[in-house]
Write a protein that holds these residues in place. Structure first.
Motif, PDB file in Angstrom:
ATOM      1  N   LEU A 130       0.826  -1.213   0.000  1.00 64.65           N
ATOM      2  CA  LEU A 130       0.000   0.000   0.000  1.00 64.65           C
ATOM      3  C   LEU A 130       0.862   1.265   0.000  1.00 64.65           C
ATOM      4  O   LEU A 130       0.555   2.232  -0.710  1.00 64.65           O
ATOM      5  N   SER A 139       0.989   3.918  -3.067  1.00 65.78           N
ATOM      6  CA  SER A 139       0.704   5.333  -2.807  1.00 65.78           C
ATOM      7  C   SER A 139       1.791   6.220  -3.392  1.00 65.78           C
ATOM      8  O   SER A 139       1.501   7.221  -4.063  1.00 65.78           O
ATOM      9  N   TYR A 151       1.764   8.924  -6.620  1.00 64.98           N
ATOM     10  CA  TYR A 151       2.330  10.274  -6.525  1.00 64.98           C
ATOM     11  C   TYR A 151       3.335  10.511  -7.657  1.00 64.98           C
ATOM     12  O   TYR A 151       3.323  11.556  -8.298  1.00 64.98           O
TER      13      TYR A 151
END
Length: 105
Positions: free
Chosen positions: A40, A44, A48
């Motif tokens: 995770l 993430s 980005y």
């Protein structure tokens, strides 16, 4: 980072805390949970990076922090992708190994 103050503050404390929890889970033998949390975090940061590469932000932030400061954003993307693949492989391996052990009993 091109985020407002409250989001920066949340990220400043949340990411290191999640990284510490991930490390503890892996060290304490909770591999599957640690790998899921690791995945995770990797996803993430990869999202980005994709936003940075697609010029979503008005200004491209520098990629100058951390141990891998000489990497460009594209190199960061491929680096993360490699570790996402390794992470997913490990999760599948653990699931299969756990399933085969349960069948043997």
């Amino acid at each position: 980072m091109p985020f407002n103050h409250s989001i920066k503050l949340m990220i400043t404390y949340t990411v290191p805390a999640l990284e510490t929890i991930t490390m503890l889970l892996l060290i304490l033998g909770k591999r599957f949970s640690g790998l899921v949390l690791s995945l995770l975090l990797l996803l993430s940061f990869t999202i980005y990076i994709i936003l940075v590469l697609s010029h979503f932000f008005p200004k491209t932030p520098c990629s100058c922090g951390g141990l891998i400061s000489t990497m460009s954003w594209k190199m960061h993307f491929w680096f993360n992708l490699m570790f996402i693949v390794i992470n997913v492989y490990c999760l599948i391996y653990i699931q299969r190994k756990g399933g085969s052990q349960a069948q043997q009993r």
